[in-house]
Design a protein around this motif. Structure first.
Motif, mmCIF file in Angstrom:
data_model
loop_
_atom_site.group_PDB
_atom_site.id
_atom_site.type_symbol
_atom_site.label_atom_id
_atom_site.label_comp_id
_atom_site.label_asym_id
_atom_site.label_seq_id
_atom_site.Cartn_x
_atom_site.Cartn_y
_atom_site.Cartn_z
ATOM 1 N N TRP A 104 0.807 -1.222 0.000
ATOM 2 C CA TRP A 104 0.000 0.000 0.000
ATOM 3 C C TRP A 104 0.838 1.269 0.000
ATOM 4 O O TRP A 104 0.285 2.369 -0.094
ATOM 5 N N ASP A 415 -9.180 -3.153 2.774
ATOM 6 C CA ASP A 415 -8.889 -3.873 1.545
ATOM 7 C C ASP A 415 -9.227 -5.343 1.801
ATOM 8 O O ASP A 415 -8.841 -5.908 2.821
ATOM 9 N N PRO B 43 -13.720 3.220 2.018
ATOM 10 C CA PRO B 43 -13.624 1.816 1.640
ATOM 11 C C PRO B 43 -14.230 0.840 2.649
ATOM 12 O O PRO B 43 -13.993 0.953 3.844
ATOM 13 N N PRO B 45 -15.060 -3.449 2.780
ATOM 14 C CA PRO B 45 -14.882 -4.682 2.013
ATOM 15 C C PRO B 45 -16.208 -5.268 1.558
ATOM 16 O O PRO B 45 -17.202 -5.209 2.277
ATOM 17 N N ALA B 49 -14.900 -1.754 -2.002
ATOM 18 C CA ALA B 49 -13.553 -2.008 -1.484
ATOM 19 C C ALA B 49 -12.532 -1.377 -2.411
ATOM 20 O O ALA B 49 -12.699 -1.359 -3.621
ATOM 21 N N ALA B 51 -8.702 -1.608 -3.624
ATOM 22 C CA ALA B 51 -7.562 -2.528 -3.599
ATOM 23 C C ALA B 51 -6.274 -1.733 -3.646
ATOM 24 O O ALA B 51 -6.275 -0.546 -3.964
ATOM 25 N N SER B 52 -5.157 -2.409 -3.351
ATOM 26 C CA SER B 52 -3.890 -1.691 -3.289
ATOM 27 C C SER B 52 -3.467 -1.160 -4.657
ATOM 28 O O SER B 52 -2.630 -0.276 -4.748
ATOM 29 N N TRP B 56 -11.551 0.234 -7.489
ATOM 30 C CA TRP B 56 -12.695 0.000 -6.618
ATOM 31 C C TRP B 56 -13.416 -1.246 -7.087
ATOM 32 O O TRP B 56 -13.505 -1.504 -8.287
#
Lengths: 457, 341
Positions: A104, A415, B43, B45, B49, B51-52, B56
């Protein structure tokens, strides 16, 4: 043998040479019980029973905390995993799960800024550093001009680097002005370091200017030429548009607080002078502004600017969300800064104003040359304290949905792969915040030391 | 408190001033802009969500993806706006967002008094309880005199009070505003049960060191129908959102998925032919194309595919669908799309 030292000898030349002189015996060595680390420890840590007890307690506390922390952050930590479940299966909650933070990191630093375009941010910050370097070079004299050009012109150029997209005629010209400032700064830094003359004057002299008037005239032409070069470069630039919606992370925090810091000091000075002004309308306006913005929480101001403003604007007029947040932060910060500056102004003895008047200086001259330099020096700790507060306050923009550093850190634990990972990213951004705030505080200490020449007692 | 007050104030003002912002139809605005402004929340889940890699995804995000696919034939033409819940309705009312798709409960007050239009339900949630398996508790009715961890300032607090009062039971609430703090308390044994929406409980449980040591009790003590929301006053835009969602549910019922949509174009089933625009003209009537559902299904798949992809048993969230309210009406749930004709 005469053991007199030369000055004494000189003093005693007219007396006979049989003077008894006191020669102190060589100092004895300090008792061994007061020497070395052991003695220091005994004196400072074990001088009495309660003291010894506290020392042992302190060591135990430090050891326990450090041991636990190192165990969590290092010894038991997981460095390679594909998801939080992986980490939990390996060490449970006993160790940190760093891979989640590592994947991240780009988001924590740049937000959702497209990764292919991140070099633009890096380049812009590199240019900023180049712009700042001359301020530390001892042989550069135009520091005030360079500093001002940086504060005023860097945003013009940087905002294009960050945003990109279509640029109209006015926009192109403004970007070129920013770039001109940069070129001028670099050239000036070089010529002043090498030959001690600012670049414009040097070129003017090369062209045979002898009077100051001619120098400035040719200087203006040279500046125009620089602008032409900048314009040419800007025409060639073609960056993809990156909407401010995807700006985030440390980058966004720095943009917002950078604007806030750069804007609040001059605005605060103006407001403080306005509040102390004897002109009733100006004084009333400034007082109203300051009191209004100081008595409302920042969160409320952000909220008003963010959600209420679009309602009052005519349909179709859209003000960028980030811009609204920046304006809100700037106004809020300048209201606070105004009161700090006013406090500094009040600390200046009346005699200074009177002395300035007696020398025939008008209001602007005495303020700029006599009062402000003294007042600003006193205010440094407060001003920097305010900057540090502002830097941290920008986390509030998360409430209006801007993805600043704190929001990004929160997002890590949401996440799907790293679900529930909160402590590690928070620890990481704590370090980032600490580094920035500590650097600011150190710079302020440094500045105080350098400026505190006249009043040291 | 300040936030609550502010949002009430802002929404009131927004309703009063919303009219001029809608001078132009939303669909025309979206088309002119070239992208859909889709409001999601911070965000979460499974539903929205992040993500890295910066993308979305989720149940609610796929509503927007489906809309973008229906309008532009490109599910990526979306500007995501992550807005906190305090300002979500204002941000919709003032015209910044075209659609709000972020686990928002359909309630009478919201529908009638905030200038909002709910375009259907894409997930039936409800408040439940999580307890440690070791406690042996099998039903919420056994939680008399229990200490319960509950988030303050949300409807969960009111729901649990209602539940206990109507069952003549008592409980000791342990409250906090921050979910992380609350979950920490629960895991540390500070309370006997943790209450929240069941989807949230499932997501949380998946983050525990030993998820299997905790169970979610069968009782659902509140109704939380979650769905996409649009502004009052633009009925055509509301229709587009509603029938895109209905189309995805209908497609699952008819067995049309992202994998077989091309073969299904030649199907003789009149229901499928109408859904995919081979017959009839539902899409063009709304200002879209005839085959808008083909575009949607290719981009996101039908409702079942979306569910399995984001919150189903194969995901870390793991909310079983069979037998839940979110199953199709033909399979014991209440998911039911009005006919496409």
């Amino acid at each position: 043998m005469n053991t007199l030292s030369p000055p004494q000898a000189a003093h005693l030349t007219d007396t006979p040479d049989t003077v008894k002189v006191f020669v102190p015996a060589a100092a004895r060595a300090a008792p061994s019980s007061t020497l070395g680390a052991a003695a220091w420890i005994r004196k400072n840590m074990f001088s009495s029973v309660p003291s010894a007890f506290l020392t042992i307690l302190g060591i135990w506390v430090v050891y326990t905390v450090l041991n636990g922390f190192i165990g969590w952050a290092w010894t038991n930590a997981v460095w390679e995993a594909s998801s939080r479940r992986d980490c939990l299966d390996k060490v449970g909650n006993a160790g940190a799960c760093w891979p989640g933070v590592v994947v991240w990191i780009p988001n924590l630093i740049y937000g959702l800024y497209p990764k292919d375009e991140v070099w633009r941010i890096n380049l812009a910050f590199a240019l900023l550093i180049v712009w700042l370097v001359p301020l530390w070079l001892p042989r550069v004299h135009s520091k005030v001009a360079i500093g001002l050009s940086m504060v005023l012109l860097f945003p013009l150029f940087a905002s294009y680097m960050f945003m990109g997209g279509e640029k109209g005629a006015i926009w192109t010209a403004l970007i070129a002005v920013g770039l001109t400032g940069f070129l001028w700064t670099v050239l000036t830094a070089v010529t002043e370091t090498l030959w001690g003359v600012p670049v414009l004057r040097m070129v003017a002299r090369k062209f045979g200017a002898t009077t100051a008037e001619a120098e400035s005239r040719i200087g203006q032409v040279v500046l125009l030429a620089l602008f032409g070069v900048a314009l040419f470069i800007v025409f060639e630039l073609d960056f993809v548009e990156v909407r401010t919606r995807v700006w985030g992370g440390l980058f966004l925090t720095m943009v917002i607080s950078g604007f806030g810091i750069a804007f609040s000091l001059p605005a605060g000075i103006v407001l403080a002078l306005g509040r102390r002004s004897k002109m009733p309308v100006i004084s009333l306006l400034c007082t109203t502004f300051i009191e209004l913005f100081r008595s409302v929480p920042l969160i409320t101001i952000l909220f008003m600017f963010n959600t209420m403003l679009p309602l009052f604007l005519p349909a179709g007029v859209e003000v960028n969300q980030l811009l609204r947040a920046i304006v809100a932060v700037c106004l809020f910060a300048s209201a606070y800064m105004a009161e700090i500056v006013r406090g500094g102004l009040q600390a200046i003895p009346r005699g200074q104003y009177e002395a300035a008047s007696a020398m025939g200086l008008g209001f602007w001259q005495s303020t700029a040359l006599i009062i402000m330099p003294q007042a600003l020096k006193i205010m440094i700790p407060n001003i920097v304290g305010n900057f540090i507060g502002l830097f941290k306050d920008t986390t509030l923009v998360s409430i209006i949905g801007l993805l600043d550093l704190l929001s990004m850190a929160r997002a890590v634990g949401q996440d799907t792969l790293w679900i529930g990972l909160f402590i590690e990213p928070f620890f990481f951004i704590t370090v980032i915040y600490f580094v920035f705030c500590f650097a600011m505080s150190q710079y302020s200490m440094n500045l105080e030391k350098r400026l505190n020449t006249g009043h040291k007692r | 408190m300040i936030r609550t007050l502010l949002s009430a104030l802002a929404v009131t003002a927004a309703v009063a001033y919303a009219a001029p912002a809608q001078a132009q139809a939303t669909l025309a605005q979206v088309k002119a802009r070239g992208s859909l402004n889709c409001q999601v929340g911070p965000p979460t889940p499974g539903f929205y969500a992040l993500a890295s890699d910066g993308t979305w995804s989720g149940m609610d995000v796929d509503i927007c993806r489906a809309l973008a696919a229906a309008i532009f034939n490109d599910p990526r033409k979306i500007q995501f706006q992550s807005v906190t819940s305090a300002v979500r309705f204002t941000s919709l009312a003032n015209g910044e967002s075209d659609v709000l798709s972020r686990t928002t409960t359909w309630t009478a007050v919201r529908d009638t008094q905030l200038g909002l239009e709910f375009a259907g339900v894409n997930f039936y949630d409800g408040q439940g309880f999580m307890v440690p398996k070791a406690s042996g508790v099998k039903s919420a009715k056994e939680l008399n005199n229990a200490t319960v961890c509950v988030l303050t300032g949300t409807t969960t607090e009111l729901n649990i009070a209602d539940f206990y009062r109507s069952n003549n039971m008592t409980f000791k609430p342990v409250t906090a505003e921050n979910e992380n703090v609350l979950v920490g308390t629960y895991l540390g044994g500070g309370c006997d049960a943790y209450t929240n929406d069941k989807s949230g409980l499932a997501a949380r449980r998946s983050s525990f060191a030993k998820p299997d040591d905790h169970i979610i009790l069968p009782e659902t003590i509140s109704k939380e129908p979650l769905g996409p929301v649009v502004r009052h006053g633009d009925n055509n835009w509301g229709d587009i959102v509603r029938w895109t969602l209905n189309g995805m549910i209908e497609a699952e019922e008819l067995g049309v998925s992202s994998a077989n949509v091309d073969q299904m174009l030649t199907s003789t089933n009149p229901g499928i032919r109408r859904l995919l625009g081979v017959e009839g003209n539902i899409g063009e009537g709304m200002g879209l194309t005839k085959d808008f559902m083909v575009r949607v299904l290719k981009a996101t798949g039908n409702y079942g595919e979306i569910y399995e992809r984001h919150v189903g048993p194969k995901t870390p969230i793991n909310i079983p669908r069979d037998g839940s309210l979110n199953a199709l009406w033909t399979k014991g749930g209440i998911l039911y799309a009005p006919p496409f004709r």
